[in-house]
Design a protein around this motif. Structure first.
Motif, mmCIF file in Angstrom:
data_model
loop_
_atom_site.group_PDB
_atom_site.id
_atom_site.type_symbol
_atom_site.label_atom_id
_atom_site.label_comp_id
_atom_site.label_asym_id
_atom_site.label_seq_id
_atom_site.Cartn_x
_atom_site.Cartn_y
_atom_site.Cartn_z
ATOM 1 N N GLY A 84 -5.761 -2.031 67.846
ATOM 2 C CA GLY A 84 -6.472 -1.666 69.069
ATOM 3 C C GLY A 84 -7.752 -0.900 68.773
ATOM 4 N N ASP A 85 -7.832 -0.289 67.585
ATOM 5 C CA ASP A 85 -9.068 0.386 67.197
ATOM 6 C C ASP A 85 -10.191 -0.626 67.039
ATOM 7 N N VAL A 86 -11.394 -0.213 67.408
ATOM 8 C CA VAL A 86 -12.610 -0.978 67.127
ATOM 9 C C VAL A 86 -13.456 -0.049 66.262
ATOM 10 N N LEU A 87 -13.646 -0.432 65.006
ATOM 11 C CA LEU A 87 -14.230 0.446 64.005
ATOM 12 C C LEU A 87 -15.539 -0.096 63.437
ATOM 13 N N THR A 88 -16.400 0.814 63.029
ATOM 14 C CA THR A 88 -17.597 0.471 62.258
ATOM 15 C C THR A 88 -17.674 1.415 61.070
ATOM 16 N N THR A 107 -21.084 6.397 46.709
ATOM 17 C CA THR A 107 -21.304 6.088 48.123
ATOM 18 C C THR A 107 -20.211 6.732 48.968
ATOM 19 N N THR A 108 -20.558 6.990 50.208
ATOM 20 C CA THR A 108 -19.588 7.441 51.207
ATOM 21 C C THR A 108 -19.778 6.576 52.436
ATOM 22 N N SER A 109 -18.676 6.098 52.974
ATOM 23 C CA SER A 109 -18.720 5.327 54.210
ATOM 24 C C SER A 109 -17.907 6.065 55.263
ATOM 25 N N GLU A 110 -18.567 6.378 56.366
ATOM 26 C CA GLU A 110 -17.868 6.995 57.483
ATOM 27 C C GLU A 110 -17.400 5.893 58.421
ATOM 28 N N ILE A 111 -16.089 5.868 58.659
ATOM 29 C CA ILE A 111 -15.479 4.888 59.547
ATOM 30 C C ILE A 111 -15.282 5.588 60.896
ATOM 31 N N THR A 112 -15.910 5.043 61.932
ATOM 32 C CA THR A 112 -15.813 5.643 63.264
ATOM 33 C C THR A 112 -15.240 4.643 64.257
ATOM 34 N N ASP A 113 -14.638 5.177 65.319
ATOM 35 C CA ASP A 113 -14.115 4.298 66.365
ATOM 36 C C ASP A 113 -15.192 4.044 67.424
ATOM 37 N N ASP A 114 -14.846 3.271 68.445
ATOM 38 C CA ASP A 114 -15.843 2.878 69.439
ATOM 39 C C ASP A 114 -16.326 4.033 70.318
ATOM 40 N N SER A 115 -15.668 5.205 70.229
ATOM 41 C CA SER A 115 -16.165 6.380 70.948
ATOM 42 C C SER A 115 -17.109 7.192 70.072
ATOM 43 N N GLY A 116 -17.225 6.785 68.780
ATOM 44 C CA GLY A 116 -18.062 7.518 67.836
ATOM 45 C C GLY A 116 -17.307 8.571 67.046
ATOM 46 N N ALA A 117 -16.004 8.718 67.303
ATOM 47 C CA ALA A 117 -15.202 9.712 66.590
ATOM 48 C C ALA A 117 -14.910 9.253 65.159
ATOM 49 N N LEU A 118 -14.990 10.186 64.227
ATOM 50 C CA LEU A 118 -14.683 9.897 62.826
ATOM 51 C C LEU A 118 -13.191 9.646 62.673
#
Length: 133
Positions: A84-88, A107-118
């Motif tokens: 159900g998560d939508v992530l970028t 490198t560091t990749s921040e994975i956030t949900d569709d609300s912008g929360a980490l």
């Protein structure tokens, strides 16, 4: 040719949104020979997004994937990844040094949900083999 030192601190555009579905998690688990009984995705699932972000970085900087050796990967969670998560993922180059003709890229990749929360932060060390390697 060495990777340009000016990349340190540069953030690349976020990946396309990735919807976490039960089917996608089951496919990931099958590919990694794990077990899944529903619920949260395995702890390594965010590599799917981190790998997309890494490939976009390599393409943007014209770095050949065949010259990359994956040195290390770490995950730090704020919360589990669930269907159900939508992530970028947004990749930032955090360090770069040269050793024996090779580039060691952090490198560091921040994975956030569709609300912008980490949701999760992934850190990777990539070794870019020089032409003579």
């Amino acid at each position: 040719m060495p990777v340009d030192q000016s990349l340190v601190g540069r953030a690349f555009p976020p990946t396309q949104p990735h919807e976490v579905t039960e089917a996608a998690v089951r496919e990931f688990v099958a590919a990694t020979a794990g077990a899944y009984d529903g619920g949260a995705a395995p702890a390594t699932y965010p590599i799917v997004l981190a790998f997309d972000a890494m490939n976009a970085f390599l393409e943007a900087e014209s770095v050949d994937l065949f010259r990359i050796v994956h040195g290390e990967q770490r995950f730090s969670y704020e919360r589990p990844v669930v269907p159900g998560d939508v992530l970028t993922a947004t990749l930032t180059v955090t360090s770069l040094r040269q050793i024996a003709g090779n580039d060691i890229i952090g490198t560091t990749s921040e994975i956030t949900d569709d609300s912008g929360a980490l949701v999760c932060t992934t850190s990777a060390t990539l070794v870019h083999r020089g032409a003579g390697s």
